[in-house]
Each structure stands twice: as C-alpha cells, then as structure tokens.
Enzyme design. Structure first.
Site, mmCIF file in Angstrom:
data_model
loop_
_atom_site.group_PDB
_atom_site.id
_atom_site.type_symbol
_atom_site.label_atom_id
_atom_site.label_comp_id
_atom_site.label_asym_id
_atom_site.label_seq_id
_atom_site.Cartn_x
_atom_site.Cartn_y
_atom_site.Cartn_z
ATOM 1 N N SER A 95 -13.795 18.224 39.832
ATOM 2 C CA SER A 95 -12.851 17.093 39.878
ATOM 3 C C SER A 95 -13.538 15.484 39.573
ATOM 4 C CB SER A 95 -11.891 16.853 41.028
ATOM 5 O OG SER A 95 -10.870 16.053 40.698
ATOM 6 N N ASP A 225 -2.982 23.326 36.655
ATOM 7 C CA ASP A 225 -3.448 21.967 37.364
ATOM 8 C C ASP A 225 -2.610 20.823 37.419
ATOM 9 O OD1 ASP A 225 -5.108 20.005 38.365
ATOM 10 O OD2 ASP A 225 -7.017 20.678 37.908
ATOM 11 N N HIS A 254 -5.215 22.726 40.890
ATOM 12 C CA HIS A 254 -6.429 21.952 41.094
ATOM 13 C C HIS A 254 -7.360 22.510 41.871
ATOM 14 C CE1 HIS A 254 -8.779 18.271 39.966
ATOM 15 N NE2 HIS A 254 -8.621 18.061 41.290
#
Length: 274
Positions: A95, A225, A254
């Site tokens: 991320s 996601d 995610h």
C-alpha cells in the site's frame, strides 16, 4: 529496541529477523512493521534475513512534525539500508509502503536491490488529476482527513471492520483480531504524521519512479480492493515497470496480507527464491 537515526535526526525503529539474503518490508498506512508479521516469520523461517521498519511517525519510530512525505520516507529507507549495509535486497512494499519503495528506487536507484515487490500498492497515482482522470476524486481523501480530525480512533475501526479487509462484503466473516490489530497499530501512529501521510499516499505521482525499475518486480493485488482499486494501481503499474510479474488474487481485499496470508507468503517466498 533496534533503531537508526536518519540524516535529519529522526529515529526509525526496525526489527531484524533471520539470516540470509535480505528482504526489506515497508508497511501501509497507518500501520507499522507488525502488519508484516506473517510474511516476516515465513520468510525468516525459510532462509532469509527480514528487516521491517516503522515509517517515521508510525509505530515505535519518532513522530516529527515535518517531513511526512514520500521523499523523506524514501530517504529514511535509504538511511536504514545503508546503516545496515544491506545488498542484494528483495525490497517489498504494501500500500503506502509500495509508494515508499517506488520513490526509493526513483531517488536512490537499484544498486542495492535485486528484486522488488508491490503489494496492494498505491503507485502510480491514486488521486484524480488532469493527467490521471481515472483517479479517485480528492473528496475521498478530504473525507479521510475530516474523519481523522473528528475521531481517528473510530475511523480506524471503521476501515478495519469494513473495506480494508472486505468485511463489509455480503457473506464475509469478520475477524475481531484483525480489526483490533489494525486499530492498535493505527493508534500508535502520531496524529499529525498519519494525517499528513494521507496526502503523501494519495497525491504523489510515482509514474517516473516506476519507469526507473530495472529489476524483476512482483506486483500482487486483489481484484476486490476497495481502498486502492486495481485498475488505477496494479494494472497501470504493470504497464510501466519493465520485467513485472502481475498476480491478481480473485476476490481479495486490500488487506490481503492477512486475509490471504498463506497465498502471499508462498508467492513472496517463491519470488525471493526464483
């Protein structure tokens, strides 16, 4: 605790497990190195030296008022790598951490890097701009900032119990343990640091950095996601990175490092050994 001091005087905490070729893991927002514990344990148990640090302002690292941006994150990472004299690294970011390692390569090159991994990563650019019309509207990130100011503890609980792990999907079984771990790590981050980081992960354009990747790169993303939609991230990044291997996890959210941890563990280990 193991710490280094960066070029601008910030203390960066890190954990250093195992022996062998180094794997450096960069975490997501607003988490800490602890979010990598499943992958770190797996890789260190299989012949790798795993280093995972807390980004400035997060976890057990210092909480500086300034410098909560991708350039400083990348330079902090460079300082850590140089302090430990790491070479032939498998450099992996999740991320926001994917942004950090991408900017690291953009600013510092791949002289110490053998391979890279982008996991549910934010590059090339999340926010909508004239050059990126498919990005998310700035209102999304303004909403995160407003929620952080209003009640960031509730924000972190809402993210973890909802879209981060996909627990808001019909038929999903929520893990209270995952929710609690996310909340605890988030609340360890400095308020100002986590607030500033929203701009860093959403508005930084990594397009030119991705073009500088010249090592084998694993890109992993879930096609469900809800935080970093795959079309604006992994699919776009895979077109910019030479020698990229894209793995899409069907139905994965995610936070796939927890929800699909064994699959990710196996893929990271196979790529590290390959």
């Amino acid at each position: 605790m193991s710490k280094i001091v960066t070029r601008d005087g910030v203390e960066i905490y890190y954990k250093d497990w195992g022996k062998g070729q180094p794997v450096v893991l960069s975490h997501g927002w607003p988490l800490s190195a602890d979010s990598w514990e499943s992958q770190a344990l797996h890789l260190a148990s299989n012949g790798f030296r795993v280093i995972a640090h807390d980004r400035r302002g997060h976890g057990r690292s210092s909480q500086p008022w300034d410098g909560n941006d991708m350039d400083h994150y990348a330079d902090d990472l460079a300082d850590l790598i140089e302090a430990l004299d790491l070479r032939d690294i498998f450099l992996v970011g999740f991320s926001t951490g994917g942004g950090e390692i991408t900017r690291y390569i953009g600013r510092h090159g791949t002289g110490r890097v053998a391979k890279a991994g982008l996991i549910s990563a934010v590059p090339p650019l999340m926010a909508r701009t004239e050059a990126n019309p498919e990005g998310l509207p700035i209102d999304v990130f303004d909403g995160l900032r407003a929620a952080s100011i209003a009640d960031r503890s509730k924000l972190y609980r809402d993210l973890a119990s909802g879209p981060f792990f996909g627990f808001n999907r019909p038929g999903a079984t929520a893990s209270q343990g995952m929710i609690d771990a996310f909340w605890l790590q988030g609340m360890m981050a400095g308020h100002k640091n986590a607030y500033d980081s929203i701009k860093a992960f959403s508005e930084t354009d990594f397009t030119e950095d991705l073009k500088k990747f010249d090592v084998p790169t694993l890109i992993v993303h879930g096609d469900d996601d809800q935080i970093v939609p795959i079309g604006r991230s992994a699919h776009a990044a895979a077109k910019l990175v030479a020698n990229a291997t894209l793995k899409v996890y069907p139905g994965a959210p995610h936070g796939l490092g927890d929800t699909h941890k064994q699959q990710l563990n196996d893929d990271l280990l196979a790529f590290a050994r390959g």
